[in-house]
Design a protein around this motif. Structure first.
Motif, PDB file in Angstrom:
ATOM      1  N   PRO A 199      47.928  33.525  27.899  1.00  0.00           N
ATOM      2  CA  PRO A 199      46.910  34.201  28.729  1.00  0.00           C
ATOM      3  C   PRO A 199      47.325  34.232  30.189  1.00  0.00           C
ATOM      4  CG  PRO A 199      46.186  31.986  28.107  1.00  0.00           C
ATOM      5  CD  PRO A 199      47.441  32.254  27.337  1.00  0.00           C
ATOM      6  N   THR A 200      46.917  35.278  30.878  1.00  0.00           N
ATOM      7  CA  THR A 200      47.269  35.458  32.284  1.00  0.00           C
ATOM      8  C   THR A 200      46.098  35.065  33.179  1.00  0.00           C
ATOM      9  OG1 THR A 200      46.524  37.762  32.231  1.00  0.00           O
ATOM     10  CG2 THR A 200      48.838  37.336  31.717  1.00  0.00           C
ATOM     11  N   ALA A 201      46.355  34.997  34.465  1.00  0.00           N
ATOM     12  CA  ALA A 201      45.315  34.707  35.444  1.00  0.00           C
ATOM     13  C   ALA A 201      44.356  35.883  35.529  1.00  0.00           C
ATOM     14  CB  ALA A 201      45.938  34.426  36.811  1.00  0.00           C
ATOM     15  N   PRO A 202      43.107  35.664  35.933  1.00  0.00           N
ATOM     16  CA  PRO A 202      42.132  36.764  35.990  1.00  0.00           C
ATOM     17  C   PRO A 202      42.581  37.917  36.879  1.00  0.00           C
ATOM     18  CG  PRO A 202      41.013  34.651  36.161  1.00  0.00           C
ATOM     19  CD  PRO A 202      42.477  34.360  36.249  1.00  0.00           C
ATOM     20  N   ARG A 203      43.275  37.640  37.968  1.00  0.00           N
ATOM     21  CA  ARG A 203      43.706  38.679  38.901  1.00  0.00           C
ATOM     22  C   ARG A 203      45.203  38.961  38.775  1.00  0.00           C
ATOM     23  NH1 ARG A 203      41.201  37.955  44.783  1.00  0.00           N
ATOM     24  NH2 ARG A 203      41.960  40.108  44.822  1.00  0.00           N
ATOM     25  N   TYR A 204      45.716  38.827  37.576  1.00  0.00           N
ATOM     26  CA  TYR A 204      47.133  39.088  37.323  1.00  0.00           C
ATOM     27  C   TYR A 204      47.461  40.557  37.582  1.00  0.00           C
ATOM     28  CZ  TYR A 204      51.541  39.413  34.763  1.00  0.00           C
ATOM     29  OH  TYR A 204      52.843  39.632  34.411  1.00  0.00           O
ATOM     30  N   HIS A 205      48.600  40.826  38.196  1.00  0.00           N
ATOM     31  CA  HIS A 205      49.028  42.194  38.491  1.00  0.00           C
ATOM     32  C   HIS A 205      49.843  42.725  37.318  1.00  0.00           C
ATOM     33  CE1 HIS A 205      48.640  42.047  43.179  1.00  0.00           C
ATOM     34  NE2 HIS A 205      47.513  41.756  42.539  1.00  0.00           N
ATOM     35  N   GLY A 206      49.175  43.412  36.412  1.00  0.00           N
ATOM     36  CA  GLY A 206      49.843  44.008  35.269  1.00  0.00           C
ATOM     37  C   GLY A 206      49.826  45.533  35.352  1.00  0.00           C
ATOM     38  N   ARG A 207      49.804  46.170  34.179  1.00  0.00           N
ATOM     39  CA  ARG A 207      49.857  47.640  34.124  1.00  0.00           C
ATOM     40  C   ARG A 207      48.628  48.239  34.800  1.00  0.00           C
ATOM     41  NH1 ARG A 207      48.140  51.863  30.951  1.00  0.00           N
ATOM     42  NH2 ARG A 207      46.868  50.483  29.667  1.00  0.00           N
ATOM     43  N   HIS A 208      48.832  49.378  35.451  1.00  0.00           N
ATOM     44  CA  HIS A 208      47.750  50.044  36.178  1.00  0.00           C
ATOM     45  C   HIS A 208      46.805  50.769  35.222  1.00  0.00           C
ATOM     46  CE1 HIS A 208      50.995  49.506  39.071  1.00  0.00           C
ATOM     47  NE2 HIS A 208      50.115  49.631  40.044  1.00  0.00           N
ATOM     48  N   GLN A 209      45.614  51.085  35.751  1.00  0.00           N
ATOM     49  CA  GLN A 209      44.615  51.840  35.000  1.00  0.00           C
ATOM     50  C   GLN A 209      43.835  52.730  35.941  1.00  0.00           C
ATOM     51  OE1 GLN A 209      42.012  50.240  31.657  1.00  0.00           O
ATOM     52  NE2 GLN A 209      40.514  50.321  33.311  1.00  0.00           N
ATOM     53  N   LEU A 210      43.655  53.998  35.542  1.00  0.00           N
ATOM     54  CA  LEU A 210      42.823  54.946  36.278  1.00  0.00           C
ATOM     55  C   LEU A 210      41.416  54.888  35.697  1.00  0.00           C
ATOM     56  CD1 LEU A 210      45.263  57.998  36.559  1.00  0.00           C
ATOM     57  CD2 LEU A 210      44.479  56.549  38.426  1.00  0.00           C
ATOM     58  N   ASN A 211      40.454  54.543  36.513  1.00  0.00           N
ATOM     59  CA  ASN A 211      39.095  54.279  36.031  1.00  0.00           C
ATOM     60  C   ASN A 211      38.220  55.534  36.045  1.00  0.00           C
ATOM     61  OD1 ASN A 211      39.508  51.394  35.699  1.00  0.00           O
ATOM     62  ND2 ASN A 211      39.574  51.320  37.931  1.00  0.00           N
ATOM     63  N   ARG A 212      37.076  55.435  35.404  1.00  0.00           N
ATOM     64  CA  ARG A 212      36.109  56.526  35.304  1.00  0.00           C
ATOM     65  C   ARG A 212      34.756  56.079  35.854  1.00  0.00           C
ATOM     66  NH1 ARG A 212      37.559  60.483  31.329  1.00  0.00           N
ATOM     67  NH2 ARG A 212      39.361  59.899  30.067  1.00  0.00           N
TER      68      ARG A 212
ATOM     69  N   PRO B 277      40.802  54.686  48.040  1.00  0.00           N
ATOM     70  CA  PRO B 277      39.472  54.668  48.678  1.00  0.00           C
ATOM     71  C   PRO B 277      38.312  54.722  47.685  1.00  0.00           C
ATOM     72  CG  PRO B 277      40.397  56.869  48.812  1.00  0.00           C
ATOM     73  CD  PRO B 277      41.447  56.008  48.167  1.00  0.00           C
ATOM     74  N   THR B 278      38.553  55.053  46.445  1.00  0.00           N
ATOM     75  CA  THR B 278      37.476  55.211  45.466  1.00  0.00           C
ATOM     76  C   THR B 278      37.521  54.169  44.353  1.00  0.00           C
ATOM     77  OG1 THR B 278      38.799  56.750  44.128  1.00  0.00           O
ATOM     78  CG2 THR B 278      37.443  57.696  45.898  1.00  0.00           C
ATOM     79  N   ARG B 279      38.405  53.183  44.470  1.00  0.00           N
ATOM     80  CA  ARG B 279      38.585  52.175  43.425  1.00  0.00           C
ATOM     81  C   ARG B 279      38.935  52.811  42.093  1.00  0.00           C
ATOM     82  NH1 ARG B 279      40.125  47.604  44.405  1.00  0.00           N
ATOM     83  NH2 ARG B 279      39.125  46.700  42.582  1.00  0.00           N
ATOM     84  N   ALA B 280      39.653  53.915  42.180  1.00  0.00           N
ATOM     85  CA  ALA B 280      40.061  54.599  40.955  1.00  0.00           C
ATOM     86  C   ALA B 280      41.211  53.883  40.269  1.00  0.00           C
ATOM     87  CB  ALA B 280      40.462  56.042  41.273  1.00  0.00           C
ATOM     88  N   LEU B 281      42.050  53.218  41.046  1.00  0.00           N
ATOM     89  CA  LEU B 281      43.245  52.572  40.501  1.00  0.00           C
ATOM     90  C   LEU B 281      43.089  51.054  40.570  1.00  0.00           C
ATOM     91  CD1 LEU B 281      46.075  53.246  39.350  1.00  0.00           C
ATOM     92  CD2 LEU B 281      46.962  52.938  41.670  1.00  0.00           C
ATOM     93  N   THR B 282      43.213  50.398  39.444  1.00  0.00           N
ATOM     94  CA  THR B 282      43.193  48.941  39.371  1.00  0.00           C
ATOM     95  C   THR B 282      44.352  48.485  38.493  1.00  0.00           C
ATOM     96  OG1 THR B 282      41.608  49.049  37.534  1.00  0.00           O
ATOM     97  CG2 THR B 282      40.707  48.720  39.749  1.00  0.00           C
ATOM     98  N   MET B 283      44.560  47.179  38.456  1.00  0.00           N
ATOM     99  CA  MET B 283      45.646  46.619  37.658  1.00  0.00           C
ATOM    100  C   MET B 283      45.055  45.747  36.561  1.00  0.00           C
ATOM    101  SD  MET B 283      48.399  45.731  40.675  1.00  0.00           S
ATOM    102  CE  MET B 283      49.863  45.871  39.656  1.00  0.00           C
TER     103      MET B 283
END
Length: 228
Positions: A67-80, A148-154
């Motif tokens: 298991p990884t840390a909660p704020r681990y920098h992994g693959r990106h995701q475009l949110n909706r 600016p829109t929190r569209a991209l997260t990891m």
């Protein structure tokens, strides 16, 4: 001639004569040096011997991924947004902030006209093309801070190894978050009575009846065209 052992030795602070080591002292030094040289290899192996009897920490990967840390920098995701519209507005700030030049974004205008492509995001534009080259990405997270829109997260997903370099260039359909329960598939208009700021302030909690009717009519029209 001065003794070699006395060369470079500091003078006493009180001005008295320097005392040279006696013969017995020299013998003790040679004896201690002999024993230290004799047991030096054994002392070095002591570290190896001490670890031989420790319990081995075996990681059963890939059967049991660690298991990884909660704020681990992994693959990106475009949110909706909750209704299904994309949060990305095609501003390209993530591409400008990337120090490795790993992100490619091409924005396009949302077109609400009857003959247009439709609306994919609440903003004036949306990300028509979105690619991340994981051969270059250093997972620094600067793109996340610049959005600016929190569209991209990891995400916490880190298994990105592949034997084909082309497969490590992820496109928009791979990065875009899947539709959750109740979300609609874009394109469709914004929620009635809501504007772009309302979406970013979290006032939209899900699709409205008007949006559902629009999507149902759109899908029926597409099915009819394909059947002809």
């Amino acid at each position: 001639m001065a003794d070699d052992n006395s060369v470079g030795a500091p003078l006493p602070q009180d001005g008295s004569a320097r005392q040279l080591p006696s013969g017995s002292d020299r013998g003790d030094e040679k004896s201690s040096g002999f024993w230290s040289d004799l047991f030096a290899p054994v002392a070095g192996f002591g570290v190896s011997f001490s670890t031989m009897f420790r319990k081995v920490a075996t990681e059963e990967y890939p059967e049991k991924p660690r298991p990884t840390a909660p704020r681990y920098h992994g693959r990106h995701q475009l949110n909706r947004h909750p209704d299904g519209l994309e949060k990305c507005v095609g501003c390209e700030l993530c591409a400008w902030a990337c120090p490795a030049d790993a992100i490619l974004v091409e924005g396009a205008d949302n077109d609400d006209s009857p003959d247009g492509a439709g609306r994919f995001s609440p903003g004036e534009r949306y990300g028509r093309v979105y690619q991340i080259n994981y051969l270059r990405c250093i997972f620094c997270g600067y793109c996340i801070e610049a959005c600016p829109t929190r569209a991209l997260t990891m995400t916490n997903f880190y298994e990105l190894a592949d034997n084909d370099r082309g497969k490590l260039i992820f496109t928009k359909d791979q990065l875009l978050a899947p539709l959750q329960e109740g979300m609609l598939q874009p394109p469709f208009p914004m929620a009635e009575g809501m504007n772009e700021k309302d979406y970013y302030r979290g006032k939209v909690s899900g699709p409205t009846d008007g949006q559902r009717e629009y999507v149902d009519a759109r899908d029926a029209r597409i099915d009819e065209e394909m059947s002809q």
